[in-house]
Motif scaffolding. Structure first.
Motif, PDB file in Angstrom:
ATOM      1  N   GLU A 292       0.731  -1.321   0.120  1.00  5.79           N
ATOM      2  CA  GLU A 292       0.044   0.096  -0.084  1.00  5.79           C
ATOM      3  C   GLU A 292       0.937   1.277   0.000  1.00  5.79           C
ATOM      4  N   PHE A 293       0.251   2.198  -0.535  1.00  7.06           N
ATOM      5  CA  PHE A 293       0.784   3.653  -0.554  1.00  7.06           C
ATOM      6  C   PHE A 293       1.172   4.192   0.767  1.00  7.06           C
ATOM      7  N   VAL A 294       2.251   4.786   1.140  1.00  9.25           N
ATOM      8  CA  VAL A 294       2.344   5.732   2.349  1.00  9.25           C
ATOM      9  C   VAL A 294       2.723   7.181   2.154  1.00  9.25           C
ATOM     10  N   ALA A 295       3.673   7.370   1.233  1.00  7.55           N
ATOM     11  CA  ALA A 295       3.808   8.887   0.830  1.00  7.55           C
ATOM     12  C   ALA A 295       4.708   8.936  -0.331  1.00  7.55           C
ATOM     13  N   VAL A 296       4.477  10.168  -1.038  1.00  5.64           N
ATOM     14  CA  VAL A 296       5.294  10.423  -2.094  1.00  5.64           C
ATOM     15  C   VAL A 296       5.588  11.828  -2.315  1.00  5.64           C
ATOM     16  N   ILE A 297       6.644  12.134  -3.180  1.00  5.72           N
ATOM     17  CA  ILE A 297       7.189  13.716  -3.099  1.00  5.72           C
ATOM     18  C   ILE A 297       7.588  13.901  -4.371  1.00  5.72           C
TER      19      ILE A 297
ATOM     20  N   VAL B 126      -1.181   8.182   8.107  1.00  5.09           N
ATOM     21  CA  VAL B 126       0.101   8.642   8.657  1.00  5.09           C
ATOM     22  C   VAL B 126       0.255  10.141   8.620  1.00  5.09           C
ATOM     23  N   LYS B 127      -0.650  10.796   8.129  1.00  9.70           N
ATOM     24  CA  LYS B 127      -0.657  12.098   8.212  1.00  9.70           C
ATOM     25  C   LYS B 127      -0.469  12.532   9.262  1.00  9.70           C
ATOM     26  N   GLY B 128       0.440  13.619   9.630  1.00  8.52           N
ATOM     27  CA  GLY B 128       0.944  14.117  11.055  1.00  8.52           C
ATOM     28  C   GLY B 128       1.849  13.346  11.634  1.00  8.52           C
ATOM     29  N   ARG B 129       2.254  12.192  11.251  1.00  6.30           N
ATOM     30  CA  ARG B 129       3.240  11.485  12.029  1.00  6.30           C
ATOM     31  C   ARG B 129       4.548  11.104  11.010  1.00  6.30           C
ATOM     32  N   PHE B 130       4.210  10.783   9.824  1.00  8.36           N
ATOM     33  CA  PHE B 130       5.094  10.598   8.848  1.00  8.36           C
ATOM     34  C   PHE B 130       5.639  11.888   8.148  1.00  8.36           C
ATOM     35  N   THR B 131       6.999  12.026   7.619  1.00  2.00           N
ATOM     36  CA  THR B 131       7.265  13.103   6.899  1.00  2.00           C
ATOM     37  C   THR B 131       8.259  12.483   5.683  1.00  2.00           C
ATOM     38  N   ILE B 132       7.999  12.761   4.460  1.00  2.00           N
ATOM     39  CA  ILE B 132       9.010  12.223   3.455  1.00  2.00           C
ATOM     40  C   ILE B 132       9.698  13.485   2.845  1.00  2.00           C
ATOM     41  N   SER B 133      10.918  13.330   2.566  1.00  2.00           N
ATOM     42  CA  SER B 133      11.838  14.408   2.147  1.00  2.00           C
ATOM     43  C   SER B 133      12.677  13.687   1.239  1.00  2.00           C
ATOM     44  N   ARG B 134      13.426  14.531   0.688  1.00  2.00           N
ATOM     45  CA  ARG B 134      14.815  14.009  -0.491  1.00  2.00           C
ATOM     46  C   ARG B 134      15.757  15.079  -0.535  1.00  2.00           C
ATOM     47  N   ASP B 135      16.748  14.649  -0.787  1.00  2.00           N
ATOM     48  CA  ASP B 135      17.949  15.333  -0.982  1.00  2.00           C
ATOM     49  C   ASP B 135      18.397  15.183  -2.492  1.00  2.00           C
ATOM     50  N   ASN B 136      18.085  15.836  -3.524  1.00  2.00           N
ATOM     51  CA  ASN B 136      18.677  15.692  -4.760  1.00  2.00           C
ATOM     52  C   ASN B 136      19.985  15.787  -5.105  1.00  2.00           C
ATOM     53  N   ALA B 137      20.756  16.505  -4.110  1.00  2.00           N
ATOM     54  CA  ALA B 137      22.026  16.379  -4.313  1.00  2.00           C
ATOM     55  C   ALA B 137      22.780  15.060  -4.100  1.00  2.00           C
ATOM     56  N   VAL B 138      22.306  14.204  -3.449  1.00  2.00           N
ATOM     57  CA  VAL B 138      23.093  13.055  -2.850  1.00  2.00           C
ATOM     58  C   VAL B 138      22.225  11.943  -3.206  1.00  2.00           C
ATOM     59  N   ASN B 139      21.029  12.141  -4.196  1.00  2.00           N
ATOM     60  CA  ASN B 139      20.107  10.954  -4.714  1.00  2.00           C
ATOM     61  C   ASN B 139      19.468   9.992  -3.332  1.00  2.00           C
ATOM     62  N   MET B 140      19.195  10.638  -2.437  1.00  2.00           N
ATOM     63  CA  MET B 140      18.457  10.110  -1.274  1.00  2.00           C
ATOM     64  C   MET B 140      17.140  10.483  -1.054  1.00  2.00           C
ATOM     65  N   VAL B 141      16.305   9.715  -0.535  1.00  2.00           N
ATOM     66  CA  VAL B 141      14.622   9.937  -0.111  1.00  2.00           C
ATOM     67  C   VAL B 141      14.564   9.300   1.231  1.00  2.00           C
ATOM     68  N   TYR B 142      13.977   9.999   1.987  1.00  2.00           N
ATOM     69  CA  TYR B 142      13.967   9.747   3.676  1.00  2.00           C
ATOM     70  C   TYR B 142      12.430   9.502   3.963  1.00  2.00           C
ATOM     71  N   LEU B 143      11.996   8.530   5.019  1.00  2.00           N
ATOM     72  CA  LEU B 143      10.869   8.616   5.268  1.00  2.00           C
ATOM     73  C   LEU B 143      10.911   9.026   6.983  1.00  2.00           C
TER      74      LEU B 143
END
Length: 123
Positions: free
Chosen positions: A46-51, A64-81
């Motif tokens: 199932e889907f959780v988050a997308v950026i 998961v709204k309000g509890r999870f945060t998705i982020s990414r750093d395009n400089a280092v090709n990383m995505v986080y949850l």
């Protein structure tokens, strides 16, 4: 060769936090949206988050709204949850995925997948 490698899973107690990471290689990272999905035992993925590629837009599963945060750093090709206030129902294998420029929330909308990292939340 496209590779997505997740890390950061583990066994935690309800209320704890975890930060998942996904390292991406082999594709033009900064033009694709990145998603996180999860699969609980005996259930469908199932889907959780997308950026979005430009970090300008995000979408989350309602639970998961309000509890999870998705982020990414395009400089280092990383995505986080970042996952806070974890609940037992958050237990599952978490996958990062890519393959579309848009904010897709369906499994079928993604082409590239990692191998997953397991998250277990005990009550």
């Amino acid at each position: 060769q496209v590779q997505l490698v997740e890390s950061g899973g583990g066994v935690v107690q309800a209320g704890d936090s975890l930060r998942l990471s996904c390292a991406v290689s082999g594709l033009p990272f900064d033009v694709y949206a990145m998603g996180w999905f999860r699969q609980a035992p005996g259930k469908e993925r199932e889907f959780v988050a997308v950026i979005s590629w430009d970090v300008g837009s995000t979408e989350y599963k309602d639970s998961v709204k309000g509890r999870f945060t998705i982020s990414r750093d395009n400089a280092v090709n990383m995505v986080y949850l970042q996952m806070n206030s974890l609940k037992p129902e958050d237990t599952g294998v978490y996958y990062c995925a890519s393959g579309d420029r848009f904010l897709v929330t369906t499994v079928e909308g993604y082409v590239y997948w990692g191998q997953g990292t397991r998250v277990t939340v005990s009550s």
